[in-house]
Scaffold this motif. Structure first.
Motif, short mmCIF file in Angstrom:
data_model
loop_
_atom_site.label_atom_id
_atom_site.label_comp_id
_atom_site.label_asym_id
_atom_site.label_seq_id
_atom_site.Cartn_x
_atom_site.Cartn_y
_atom_site.Cartn_z
N GLN A 1 7.97 7.60 0.82
CA GLN A 1 8.29 8.16 2.12
C GLN A 1 9.12 9.43 1.98
O GLN A 1 9.42 9.88 0.88
N ASP B 1 11.30 -0.43 5.29
CA ASP B 1 10.05 -1.12 4.96
C ASP B 1 9.18 -1.32 6.19
O ASP B 1 7.95 -1.25 6.11
N ALA C 1 7.34 1.80 6.78
CA ALA C 1 6.24 1.92 5.83
C ALA C 1 5.08 1.02 6.21
O ALA C 1 3.91 1.40 6.12
N LEU D 1 0.23 3.41 3.35
CA LEU D 1 0.62 4.80 3.31
C LEU D 1 -0.52 5.69 2.83
O LEU D 1 -0.42 6.91 2.88
N THR E 1 2.51 -1.78 1.19
CA THR E 1 3.02 -0.44 1.48
C THR E 1 2.10 0.65 0.96
O THR E 1 1.77 1.60 1.67
N ASN F 1 8.73 3.58 -1.53
CA ASN F 1 7.72 3.51 -0.49
C ASN F 1 6.94 4.81 -0.32
O ASN F 1 6.09 4.90 0.58
#
Length: 290
Positions: free
Chosen positions: A144, A55, A58, A14, A10, A142
């Motif tokens: 996010q 997930d 991600a 990202l 992850t 994550n």
């Protein structure tokens, strides 16, 4: 990629997430590319509104995820779209005598027993309906951002204050989150007005396509107007953009739910600020590389 394999990758994936934010693209004459938001997580690839879908988003490099919040019989906030458990869990098998299987008629412990992934595919059997606390913790882990929908607020009196309290307890109402990592949306203007009155710093989005003549009445408490992409036109987007929202910035438009490249290119051409999609990778390819 299967959700169970996501954790190790992850952070690296990202690292490229800035590509998904609105950017000026010289190839498109300086036009702004819209933000891409994973609808109920990456729900074309994992069961909707689950941690697996977060997930999966991600793993595909998607920064923004959208979810739906409802409340159990004993007052727990859970992440599920329908006000019934029937479509996305095995509630009919586990509790055959509890029709119509409304979320509000089950305790959090009862809902925790349900399989919310087997309907999607055997790889996701035993996936659970997450609590909102579990969900925001996973989004945070994550790195996010969250577009949170208060679903059916008329069914859950006080849900706005309860949602904001949970977000505060989880650290989501600090300046870092408020400045660019959280938007609360609803189809209910009254619910959004309540959110704004309780916590004016929270950015809010009104779902739907109100008549242009009514748009100024929402500008005092809504930062965005988020319509179905099938109702949009360039003139409507321009009408929203002409208004200033409660935080002194131009009001924005997030269009939903766009899952194919032609539709993504069309709404991007209207100048929308965000596109909500079950297939965010498809939309990303369409609007960033056409």
């Amino acid at each position: 990629m299967h959700a169970r394999a996501v954790a190790a990758t992850t952070t690296a994936l990202l690292g490229t997430a800035a590509l998904l934010l609105p950017v000026h693209d010289a190839r498109a004459g300086g036009a702004v590319r819209p933000t891409v938001i994973a609808h109920r997580g990456a729900s074309a690839y994992a069961p909707e509104n689950t941690l697996a879908a977060v997930d999966e988003a991600a793993a595909r490099g998607v920064v923004w995820v959208e979810n739906d919040v409802q409340r159990t019989k004993d007052g727990e906030l859970v992440v599920i779209h329908d006000d019934s458990l029937r479509r996305t869990t095995d509630v009919e098998e586990v509790f055959p005598d509890r029709a119509p299987w409304k979320v509000a008629d089950f305790t959090a412990a009862e809902i925790a027993r349900l399989d919310a992934g087997g309907w999607f595919g055997p790889a996701y059997a035993d996936t659970r309906v997450p609590t909102l606390e579990e969900y925001v913790d996973r989004v945070e882990r994550n790195h996010q951002k969250l577009l949170l929908e208060i679903k059916n607020p008329a069914l859950y009196p006080g849900v706005e204050a309860q949602t904001l309290k949970l977000l505060s307890n989880e650290g989501w109402l600090d300046p870092r989150h408020l400045s660019g990592r959280l938007i609360v949306q609803s189809f209910s203007a009254d619910s959004l007005r309540t959110v704004h009155d309780l916590k004016p710093a929270v950015r809010t989005g009104l779902l739907g396509t109100p008549p242009v003549a009514e748009l100024p009445s929402y500008a005092g408490f809504a930062d965005l107007v988020n319509p179905s992409h099938t109702t949009l036109s360039r003139s409507y987007v321009d009408a929203v953009h002409a208004l200033t929202g409660p935080h002194g910035r131009r009001m924005e438009v997030f269009a939903w739910t766009v899952d194919d490249a032609p539709a993504a290119r069309t709404v991007a051409g209207y100048g929308v600020d965000g596109i909500i999609s079950n297939k965010p990778d498809v939309v990303r390819r369409a609007v960033y590389w056409y």
